[in-house]
Motif scaffolding. Structure first.
Motif, PDB file in Angstrom:
ATOM      1  N   PHE A  45       0.805  -1.227   0.000  1.00 16.01           N
ATOM      2  CA  PHE A  45       0.000   0.000   0.000  1.00 16.01           C
ATOM      3  C   PHE A  45       0.838   1.277   0.000  1.00 16.01           C
ATOM      4  O   PHE A  45       0.294   2.367  -0.145  1.00 16.01           O
ATOM      5  N   GLN A  46       2.145   1.137   0.162  1.00 13.78           N
ATOM      6  CA  GLN A  46       3.016   2.266   0.450  1.00 13.78           C
ATOM      7  C   GLN A  46       2.840   3.461  -0.488  1.00 13.78           C
ATOM      8  O   GLN A  46       2.755   4.588  -0.039  1.00 13.78           O
ATOM      9  N   TRP A  47       2.805   3.257  -1.754  1.00 10.99           N
ATOM     10  CA  TRP A  47       2.777   4.387  -2.677  1.00 10.99           C
ATOM     11  C   TRP A  47       1.420   4.589  -3.333  1.00 10.99           C
ATOM     12  O   TRP A  47       1.286   5.343  -4.290  1.00 10.99           O
ATOM     13  N   LEU A  48       0.396   3.941  -2.810  1.00  8.95           N
ATOM     14  CA  LEU A  48      -0.942   4.106  -3.371  1.00  8.95           C
ATOM     15  C   LEU A  48      -1.637   5.316  -2.761  1.00  8.95           C
ATOM     16  O   LEU A  48      -1.415   5.652  -1.601  1.00  8.95           O
ATOM     17  N   THR A  49      -2.488   5.934  -3.544  1.00 10.15           N
ATOM     18  CA  THR A  49      -3.345   6.977  -2.996  1.00 10.15           C
ATOM     19  C   THR A  49      -4.448   6.286  -2.193  1.00 10.15           C
ATOM     20  O   THR A  49      -4.687   5.073  -2.375  1.00 10.15           O
ATOM     21  N   PRO A  50      -5.153   7.009  -1.331  1.00  9.88           N
ATOM     22  CA  PRO A  50      -6.269   6.383  -0.618  1.00  9.88           C
ATOM     23  C   PRO A  50      -7.299   5.770  -1.582  1.00  9.88           C
ATOM     24  O   PRO A  50      -7.808   4.677  -1.316  1.00  9.88           O
ATOM     25  N   ALA A  51      -7.562   6.434  -2.686  1.00 13.07           N
ATOM     26  CA  ALA A  51      -8.526   5.898  -3.660  1.00 13.07           C
ATOM     27  C   ALA A  51      -7.997   4.616  -4.297  1.00 13.07           C
ATOM     28  O   ALA A  51      -8.749   3.648  -4.469  1.00 13.07           O
ATOM     29  N   GLU A  52      -6.724   4.573  -4.647  1.00 15.98           N
ATOM     30  CA  GLU A  52      -6.139   3.367  -5.243  1.00 15.98           C
ATOM     31  C   GLU A  52      -6.156   2.207  -4.247  1.00 15.98           C
ATOM     32  O   GLU A  52      -6.379   1.054  -4.632  1.00 15.98           O
ATOM     33  N   ALA A  53      -5.922   2.508  -2.976  1.00 14.53           N
ATOM     34  CA  ALA A  53      -5.905   1.464  -1.947  1.00 14.53           C
ATOM     35  C   ALA A  53      -7.278   0.828  -1.769  1.00 14.53           C
ATOM     36  O   ALA A  53      -7.374  -0.339  -1.372  1.00 14.53           O
ATOM     37  N   LEU A  54      -8.324   1.576  -2.066  1.00 14.05           N
ATOM     38  CA  LEU A  54      -9.688   1.048  -1.966  1.00 14.05           C
ATOM     39  C   LEU A  54     -10.132   0.303  -3.213  1.00 14.05           C
ATOM     40  O   LEU A  54     -11.166  -0.358  -3.202  1.00 14.05           O
ATOM     41  N   ASP A  57      -6.560  -3.793  -8.096  1.00 17.14           N
ATOM     42  CA  ASP A  57      -6.846  -4.716  -9.191  1.00 17.14           C
ATOM     43  C   ASP A  57      -6.645  -6.144  -8.694  1.00 17.14           C
ATOM     44  O   ASP A  57      -6.174  -6.375  -7.580  1.00 17.14           O
ATOM     45  N   ALA A  58      -7.018  -7.108  -9.513  1.00 16.13           N
ATOM     46  CA  ALA A  58      -6.994  -8.519  -9.092  1.00 16.13           C
ATOM     47  C   ALA A  58      -5.596  -8.976  -8.675  1.00 16.13           C
ATOM     48  O   ALA A  58      -5.445  -9.718  -7.705  1.00 16.13           O
ATOM     49  N   THR A  59      -4.577  -8.527  -9.374  1.00 19.00           N
ATOM     50  CA  THR A  59      -3.207  -8.936  -9.060  1.00 19.00           C
ATOM     51  C   THR A  59      -2.764  -8.370  -7.716  1.00 19.00           C
ATOM     52  O   THR A  59      -2.208  -9.088  -6.877  1.00 19.00           O
ATOM     53  N   ALA A  60      -3.031  -7.086  -7.498  1.00 24.70           N
ATOM     54  CA  ALA A  60      -2.659  -6.464  -6.221  1.00 24.70           C
ATOM     55  C   ALA A  60      -3.458  -7.068  -5.076  1.00 24.70           C
ATOM     56  O   ALA A  60      -2.914  -7.324  -3.998  1.00 24.70           O
ATOM     57  N   LEU A  61      -4.743  -7.316  -5.312  1.00 25.03           N
ATOM     58  CA  LEU A  61      -5.574  -7.914  -4.267  1.00 25.03           C
ATOM     59  C   LEU A  61      -5.077  -9.313  -3.904  1.00 25.03           C
ATOM     60  O   LEU A  61      -5.075  -9.689  -2.727  1.00 25.03           O
ATOM     61  N   ALA A  62      -4.606 -10.066  -4.891  1.00 30.93           N
ATOM     62  CA  ALA A  62      -4.056 -11.404  -4.614  1.00 30.93           C
ATOM     63  C   ALA A  62      -2.800 -11.295  -3.746  1.00 30.93           C
ATOM     64  O   ALA A  62      -2.610 -12.102  -2.826  1.00 30.93           O
TER      65      ALA A  62
END
Length: 118
Positions: A45-54, A57-62
Motif C-alpha cells: 500500500f506504500q505508494w498508493l493513494t487512498p482511492a487506489e488502496a480502496l 486490481d486482481a493482481t494487487a488484491l491477490a
C-alpha cells in the motif's frame, strides 16, 4: 477463540510439530516474523493513494490476500504459543476503546484519548 481460529491454531501447531519447528517458534521469533510480514503488507500500500488502496486490481488484491494470510498465520501461532485467546483479547481491547472513546466526544475525530485511570 472461535472454532475457526482454534482449528487454524491446531493446524499450525501440527504443521510446526511434524517439521520439528517448535523450538524455532519462540515468542521472540514469531513476533519478529509477524513484524516482517506486516512490513510486506505495508509495502503493498506504500505508494498508493487512498482511492487506489480502496480499488485494488486482481493482481494487487491477490498479493494483499497472501500477505494478510501470512500475518494471520504468525499472529495466530504467536497467540497459541503464548496461550492467548485472540478473540477474547480483541473483545477486551474493543471494550477498553469503547470506554475511552465516547462517541459524543470523538465522533469524526482522529485524536487519541488519554489512557484510562488504573
Amino acid at each position: 477463540m472461535t472454532s475457526e481460529l482454534e482449528d487454524l491454531a491446531a493446524r499450525l501447531r501440527e504443521f510446526a510439530r511434524v517439521r520439528d519447528w517448535e523450538r524455532f517458534h519462540t515468542p521472540k521469533n514469531l513476533v519478529m516474523a509477524l513484524s516482517g510480514e506486516v512490513g510486506e503488507l505495508v509495502a503493498e500500500f506504500q505508494w498508493l493513494t487512498p482511492a487506489e488502496a480502496l480499488d485494488l486490481d486482481a493482481t494487487a488484491l491477490a498479493r494483499v490476500r497472501a500477505e494478510l494470510g501470512d500475518v494471520t498465520v504468525y499472529l495466530t501461532r504467536l497467540a497459541d504459543v503464548l496461550g492467548v485467546d485472540l478473540v477474547e483479547a480483541a473483545h477486551a481491547k474493543l471494550d477498553e476503546s469503547d470506554r475511552r472513546y465516547d462517541p459524543d466526544v470523538y465522533r469524526g475525530s482522529a485524536r487519541k484519548a488519554p489512557p484510562l485511570p488504573p
